[in-house]
Design a protein around this motif. Sequence first.
Motif, PDB file in Angstrom:
ATOM      1  N   GLN A 133       0.822  -1.206   0.000  1.00  0.00           N
ATOM      2  CA  GLN A 133       0.000   0.000   0.000  1.00  0.00           C
ATOM      3  C   GLN A 133       0.857   1.258   0.000  1.00  0.00           C
ATOM      4  OE1 GLN A 133      -2.687  -0.324   3.320  1.00  0.00           O
ATOM      5  NE2 GLN A 133      -3.943  -1.922   2.344  1.00  0.00           N
ATOM      6  N   ARG A 185      -1.297  -6.701  -7.608  1.00  0.00           N
ATOM      7  CA  ARG A 185      -1.853  -6.084  -6.403  1.00  0.00           C
ATOM      8  C   ARG A 185      -1.761  -4.566  -6.449  1.00  0.00           C
ATOM      9  NH1 ARG A 185       0.288  -9.975  -1.545  1.00  0.00           N
ATOM     10  NH2 ARG A 185      -0.997  -8.564  -0.280  1.00  0.00           N
ATOM     11  N   HIS A 242      -4.478  -3.482  -8.751  1.00  0.00           N
ATOM     12  CA  HIS A 242      -5.772  -3.651  -8.098  1.00  0.00           C
ATOM     13  C   HIS A 242      -6.052  -2.510  -7.124  1.00  0.00           C
ATOM     14  CE1 HIS A 242      -9.181  -5.633  -6.180  1.00  0.00           C
ATOM     15  NE2 HIS A 242      -8.599  -5.450  -5.001  1.00  0.00           N
ATOM     16  N   LEU A 243      -5.056  -2.120  -6.353  1.00  0.00           N
ATOM     17  CA  LEU A 243      -5.237  -1.021  -5.407  1.00  0.00           C
ATOM     18  C   LEU A 243      -5.533   0.285  -6.130  1.00  0.00           C
ATOM     19  CD1 LEU A 243      -2.408  -1.817  -2.807  1.00  0.00           C
ATOM     20  CD2 LEU A 243      -4.885  -1.976  -2.443  1.00  0.00           C
ATOM     21  N   VAL A 298      -7.068   0.600  -9.025  1.00  0.00           N
ATOM     22  CA  VAL A 298      -8.447   0.516  -9.516  1.00  0.00           C
ATOM     23  C   VAL A 298      -9.432   0.705  -8.374  1.00  0.00           C
ATOM     24  CG1 VAL A 298     -10.148  -1.022 -10.573  1.00  0.00           C
ATOM     25  CG2 VAL A 298      -7.819  -0.938 -11.469  1.00  0.00           C
ATOM     26  N   GLU A 299      -9.119   0.134  -7.205  1.00  0.00           N
ATOM     27  CA  GLU A 299     -10.003   0.286  -6.058  1.00  0.00           C
ATOM     28  C   GLU A 299     -10.090   1.739  -5.620  1.00  0.00           C
ATOM     29  OE1 GLU A 299     -12.012  -1.909  -4.407  1.00  0.00           O
ATOM     30  OE2 GLU A 299     -11.566  -3.113  -6.190  1.00  0.00           O
ATOM     31  N   GLN A 300      -8.968   2.452  -5.691  1.00  0.00           N
ATOM     32  CA  GLN A 300      -8.997   3.882  -5.368  1.00  0.00           C
ATOM     33  C   GLN A 300      -9.975   4.614  -6.260  1.00  0.00           C
ATOM     34  OE1 GLN A 300      -5.415   6.215  -4.946  1.00  0.00           O
ATOM     35  NE2 GLN A 300      -4.244   4.397  -4.368  1.00  0.00           N
ATOM     36  N   GLN A 301      -9.924   4.301  -7.534  1.00  0.00           N
ATOM     37  CA  GLN A 301     -10.792   4.964  -8.495  1.00  0.00           C
ATOM     38  C   GLN A 301     -12.257   4.632  -8.224  1.00  0.00           C
ATOM     39  OE1 GLN A 301     -10.196   3.692 -12.488  1.00  0.00           O
ATOM     40  NE2 GLN A 301     -11.667   5.120 -13.380  1.00  0.00           N
ATOM     41  N   ARG A 302     -12.556   3.386  -7.955  1.00  0.00           N
ATOM     42  CA  ARG A 302     -13.943   2.974  -7.743  1.00  0.00           C
ATOM     43  C   ARG A 302     -14.518   3.546  -6.459  1.00  0.00           C
ATOM     44  NH1 ARG A 302     -13.587  -3.475  -9.361  1.00  0.00           N
ATOM     45  NH2 ARG A 302     -13.326  -3.168 -11.629  1.00  0.00           N
ATOM     46  N   SER A 303     -13.679   3.652  -5.428  1.00  0.00           N
ATOM     47  CA  SER A 303     -14.162   4.151  -4.141  1.00  0.00           C
ATOM     48  C   SER A 303     -14.305   5.662  -4.113  1.00  0.00           C
ATOM     49  CB  SER A 303     -13.218   3.703  -3.023  1.00  0.00           C
ATOM     50  OG  SER A 303     -11.930   4.269  -3.208  1.00  0.00           O
TER      51      SER A 303
END
Length: 587
Positions: A165, A199, A202-203, A205-210
Motif C-alpha cells: 500500500q 496487487r 488492483h489497489l 483501480v479500487e482507489q478509483q472505484r471508491s
Amino acid sequence: MPPTTPHAGKFNSCPPYSNNNHPQPQSPYRSHTAPKPSRENVYNGAYSVAENPYDVPQPHAAYRSCSVSSVNANEHHYSSSCAISGNPYSLPQPQSPRQHSTSCPGRAYRHTSNCSSSSSSDQSCRNSGSSAKARLCGHSITASYGEMCYHDNSLVSASLEALIQHLVPTVDYYPDRSYVFTFLLSSRLFLHPYELMTRVCHLCVEQQRSGDALLDKVAPKLVQLLTEWTETFPYDFRDERMMRCLKDMTLQVARGDEYSWRAMQQMTQRLIKRLSALGQYEEAVAALNAVAQERPASLKSKQTSAQRSDILSVCDDPFILAQQLTHIELDRLSFIGPEEFIQSFAMKDPLENHKGFFRKRKTSNLEAYVNWFNRLSFLVATEICMPVKKKHRARIIEFFIDVAQECFNIGNFNSLMAIITGMNMSPVARLKKTWNKVNTDKFEILEHQMDPSSNFSNYRTALRGATQRSETAHSSQEKIVIPFFSLLIKDIYFLNEGCANRLPNGHINFEKLWELAKQVSEFLVWRQVICPFDRDRRILQYLVTTPVFTEDELHLASYESEGPENNMEKDSRRSLRSSLLHRENRS
C-alpha cells in the motif's frame, strides 16, 4: 588520483613486448590528460556483426535517463521527478539504517527495544488503527503508524500488505524514490513480481472505484511509478503476464489523461526495445561461447602449438590489453539486472513451469558474467602452458603480470583477480623452472592487494579508494570501478543469509532490505560507466573466442612443458594421456 592503498604508486609503466614504434600509453592514474571518449557508436565497430556479441543497441543503465514524455512534462510531475540520474540513496529520506548501526538488527531482533518495551513489542508495531504511536528511546525516536514501524524517521519494519500500500501513489502522495527502488528490488523475496504488479494495479483501480482519487490526477503518478519499474527492472517484463498487466494499466490510464496515455506508450516502446537488445545480446554471447568450445591444438605434439597464435602475437602492450579487458567487463556488466542479485537466492517461482515469450532464466546474465571470469582465468593458464620454450613461457607470465598491474591502475579488479587466479592454478604454479626466470616482485604486490585474508581487507581498501576517485572524477577514465564480482555476490548472499527476512511479530525486516538495496545500488552506479578506451576488434575477438584448455588438458600441457617430478605426477600424466586420447577417439 590513484587508489588509496599501501602499494598505490609503486608500479611503473609496463614496456611493450616487441620493438613496436608506437608511443607507449600511460596509465590514467599517472597522467593528467585522460583520453577522450570516442564519439562513435558505443561499440565502435570492434567486431563484425556476426562476431561481436555486443553489436546490439546497448540498453541505457537504470540511472542514466528516464524521461517519460516531452509533451507537457512539467505539468504531470513524472518526467523530471522520475529521471534517475544517480544513486537512489542520494536522497535524504528515508535514511539507511546503516547510518545508525554497523550490523544488521534483524540478527538480534533489536526492534524489541526500539519499538516498545519487551512486553508490548508486538502491540506497538502491529495494527493500531489510524493512530500513530511514538516514544523516545534515548536520543532517538521510534514510532509506529498502523502496520509500519519507524526509527529516527527511517522505516525499519512493516507487514507485507502495508508495504504494498505504501508503494501505491494517491492524489497527494508519491512514495520516496529510494523506497520504490528498495521494495521493488527485494519484494521478490516474498512474492513474484507479477503478483506485486497485480496487487498494485488492483489497489489503483479500487482507489478509483471508491472515489478516493480522480484518475486524471493519479494517472501521472502511476505512470511515474511504472516508468521507474520498467527503467530499473526491465527484465521483470520478460514475463508475458507482466506485459499483459502493463497493457491493462495503459488502457486504464487512457480513460483519464491523454498525456499520461502517451507517456505509457513511449515507456512501453522503450521497454520492448531494451528487451529486444537483451535478447540479441544473449543470443550473440551464446553463439560466441559455442565457437570458444572448440578445442585448442592437439597435445600429441607440442610442435603444433608453435603454429598457434598466442596473446603476444595479438597484443604486446599490457595497457592496451587491460583496456580491451575493461571493455568486455563493462559491456557484460551493463546487461546484468539488479534483480538478478536477489533472484539468485529468492523463493522459487510457484509458476516455474509457465511458458511465455518473455520467459527466460532469471539470473542468466549474472551467470554469464561469472563464466567470463572463469574463461579469463583459464585463458591466462592456457597461454602460459602452451608454449614449448621455457623462455617464451616466462615472457608470457611477465606480460600478464603487467596486464594485471594495469587493470589495477584502471580500477578493473575483476580482470585483475581473474589473471591472478589463472596464474595460481596448479598447472601454472608447478612450472618451477619457468617461474625461476620471472621477476615476481610486482606479482607479489598484486597478490597482496587481492589477499583473501581478513575478508579481503586489502582489496576492500583499494575498492574504497577507487570508488572515492570515481565520485570526484574529472574524466570518464577515472570513473571506472569494476569490482571483484564473485566477492560482491558473496557479500550480498551472506547479508541475506545472516539477517532474518521477518521479525518475530511477522513484520518484514525492512532494515535488511535497505542494506541489500544499498549494495546493489552501488553496483548500478558502477555499471553505468561507458568505457572511454578505443576498441581493438582483433584483440577483443581473440579474448572472447580463442579456445582454452580444460583443467585436465592444462595439467597435461604443464607436464609436457616441465616433466613430472615424482611418481604421483607420472601416474597423473599417464592417466590424463589415456583419458584425453579416449575422448578424442570417441569424438
